[in-house]
Design a protein around this motif. Structure first.
Motif, mmCIF file in Angstrom:
data_model
loop_
_atom_site.group_PDB
_atom_site.id
_atom_site.type_symbol
_atom_site.label_atom_id
_atom_site.label_comp_id
_atom_site.label_asym_id
_atom_site.label_seq_id
_atom_site.Cartn_x
_atom_site.Cartn_y
_atom_site.Cartn_z
ATOM 1 N N PRO A 71 0.786 -1.239 0.000
ATOM 2 C CA PRO A 71 0.000 0.000 0.000
ATOM 3 C C PRO A 71 0.816 1.286 0.000
ATOM 4 O O PRO A 71 0.247 2.358 -0.164
ATOM 5 C CB PRO A 71 -0.806 -0.078 1.311
ATOM 6 N N SER A 93 -0.645 -6.878 0.987
ATOM 7 C CA SER A 93 -1.597 -6.342 1.966
ATOM 8 C C SER A 93 -2.976 -6.971 1.841
ATOM 9 O O SER A 93 -3.322 -7.547 0.809
ATOM 10 C CB SER A 93 -1.734 -4.842 1.722
ATOM 11 N N ALA A 94 -3.787 -6.781 2.907
ATOM 12 C CA ALA A 94 -5.200 -7.158 2.818
ATOM 13 C C ALA A 94 -5.941 -6.083 2.019
ATOM 14 O O ALA A 94 -6.779 -6.380 1.177
ATOM 15 C CB ALA A 94 -5.787 -7.277 4.213
ATOM 16 N N GLY A 95 -5.597 -4.818 2.274
ATOM 17 C CA GLY A 95 -6.242 -3.709 1.564
ATOM 18 C C GLY A 95 -5.747 -3.623 0.130
ATOM 19 O O GLY A 95 -4.591 -3.929 -0.159
ATOM 20 N N GLN A 118 -2.428 -12.041 8.767
ATOM 21 C CA GLN A 118 -2.124 -10.754 9.409
ATOM 22 C C GLN A 118 -3.272 -10.201 10.253
ATOM 23 O O GLN A 118 -3.058 -9.317 11.089
ATOM 24 C CB GLN A 118 -1.751 -9.712 8.357
ATOM 25 N N ARG A 271 -7.570 2.340 7.256
ATOM 26 C CA ARG A 271 -6.863 3.265 6.385
ATOM 27 C C ARG A 271 -7.133 4.681 6.888
ATOM 28 O O ARG A 271 -8.230 4.973 7.378
ATOM 29 C CB ARG A 271 -7.363 3.157 4.935
ATOM 30 N N HIS A 318 1.935 2.761 10.425
ATOM 31 C CA HIS A 318 1.279 1.768 9.553
ATOM 32 C C HIS A 318 2.015 0.430 9.711
ATOM 33 O O HIS A 318 2.478 -0.162 8.728
ATOM 34 C CB HIS A 318 1.272 2.232 8.093
ATOM 35 N N SER A 321 0.537 -4.719 10.596
ATOM 36 C CA SER A 321 0.589 -6.061 10.011
ATOM 37 C C SER A 321 2.026 -6.543 9.832
ATOM 38 O O SER A 321 2.281 -7.469 9.073
ATOM 39 C CB SER A 321 -0.135 -6.058 8.666
HETATM 40 O O1 LIG Z 1 -2.128 -2.213 5.582
HETATM 41 C C1 LIG Z 1 -2.000 -3.390 5.548
HETATM 42 C C2 LIG Z 1 -2.885 -4.275 4.838
HETATM 43 O O2 LIG Z 1 -3.797 -3.812 4.147
HETATM 44 O O3 LIG Z 1 -2.662 -5.493 4.922
#
Ligand SMILES: O=CC(=O)O
Length: 354
Positions: A71, A93-95, A118, A271, A318, A321
């Motif tokens: 990200p 990332s997850a996002g 995570q 976020r 940030h 994770s």
């Molecule tokens: O910001 C971290 C995620 O989206 O994994």
């Protein structure tokens, strides 16, 4: 170019160019383990626009089929349009809000997210930030560091007594404004994987969990609020765990913060742009809310200057994770996703889009 055509001309034995954005923190490990498979094009380390960077590297944009990213750098429309053979974007990332998903779906580009497990780490961090905000652990730490032995080395006995008295009065004053976690009403915004892990951790502390999400979840007994402002009005703490998209941008606005009220705290591990950051700063400075624990910011890596002197804010880079335990797994998953793609089996793994 159709997806099938894009795949067909891949020679698996070739060293493939891999464009790296971000870079994911796993990248040094990933590079060390996979140096023989890819030619790494480290776009993150260049100030040049992408087309110039590729020219400088003597790389034809149409030879790039895969991106590895995180990200911390945008995979924008311009990037996607510059790469006619791009088929897959793997993000650690997850996002996925750093990737233009609409443009990806127009071009049949697959986005693969490999965050591993995570969610548990992020939930740990959310609880850590919450306890820190309520107990002012970081503020107290800063305070204690100022005591240092040098401070009273040359003082007379009377001055030392006075100084110690002052220190204890200050500590007493600070402690008057720290709060228990027990019994707090915690409103979780986004009851996905992370949100559920946060709830699981906070229940044993005696917190009362409630939540807001796009839809009410079946088989979940926590009270559901379809309006975030109503959730805020009934919570002592909001924990933000939802993804950023057009619907959730500035979901936490001034009205929501005022509904949360002067005794309320916010923890954000989602976020930065989930919160209207200017309003958050105002609410914190004017004591409209009690405090905030922030792992994410609206314009990273920029953090509003006004937050630095505030003792009711805990700031984190940030990092929710980023445990070293999780690195190996994410590194392996990213390698596996790219290998599957280059051996033309990618459609068998979970896709977020397309
Ligand atoms: O910001 C971290 C995620 O989206 O994994």
């Amino acid at each position: 170019m159709a997806m099938a055509e894009k795949h067909n001309h891949i020679d698996n034995k070739e060293i493939q160019p891999l464009l790296v954005f971000g870079p994911p923190l796993i990248f040094p490990t990933f590079e060390a383990r996979n140096f023989h498979k890819y030619r790494f094009l480290k776009a993150f380390s260049s100030q040049l626009p992408l087309h110039q960077f590729l020219t400088e590297q003597n790389v034809d944009p149409s030879s790039i089929q895969a991106i590895l990213c995180s990200p911390s750098q945008q995979v924008s429309t311009d990037v996607i349009q510059l790469l006619p053979s791009l088929c897959v974007i793997v993000t650690s990332s997850a996002g996925t809000d750093h990737i233009d998903l609409v443009e990806c779906s127009h071009h049949g580009i697959q986005v693969v997210s490999v965050p591993g497990d995570q969610a548990k780490d992020v939930a740990d961090m959310a609880v850590g930030l919450l306890i820190d905000v309520l107990w002012k652990i970081s503020a107290a730490d800063r305070h204690v560091r100022k005591w240092g032995p040098s401070m009273h080395r040359n003082l007379s006995f009377g001055s030392k007594v006075l100084l110690i008295l002052l220190i204890y009065m200050h500590v007493l004053f600070m402690l008057c404004f720290v709060f228990q976690l027990k019994g707090k009403r915690v409103g979780i915004v986004g009851l996905g994987k992370i949100g559920k892990e946060v709830a699981k951790r906070l229940e044993p502390f005696g917190c009362r969990i409630m939540y807001h999400s796009r839809n009410q979840k079946p088989f979940i007994s926590y009270p559901f609020y379809s309006k975030v402002v109503e959730l805020a009005g009934n919570s002592d703490v909001l924990v933000l765990c939802c993804p950023l998209n057009e619907q959730s941008r500035h979901l936490i606005n001034r009205e929501v913060m005022l509904a949360l009220g002067k005794d309320g705290a916010i923890v954000n591990v989602g976020r930065g742009a989930l919160i209207d950051e200017k309003e958050l700063v105002r609410c914190l400075m004017e004591d409209e809310i009690r405090g905030a624990g922030l792992d994410v910011f609206e314009n990273e890596p920029n953090v509003p200057n006004e937050l630095f002197p505030l003792d009711n804010v805990v700031l984190s880079p940030h990092a929710a994770s980023l445990t070293s335990d999780g690195f190996t797994e994410v590194c392996e998953l990213a390698a596996e996703a790219l290998e599957l793609f280059f051996s033309s089996k990618l459609p068998s793994i979970r896709l977020l889009d397309g």
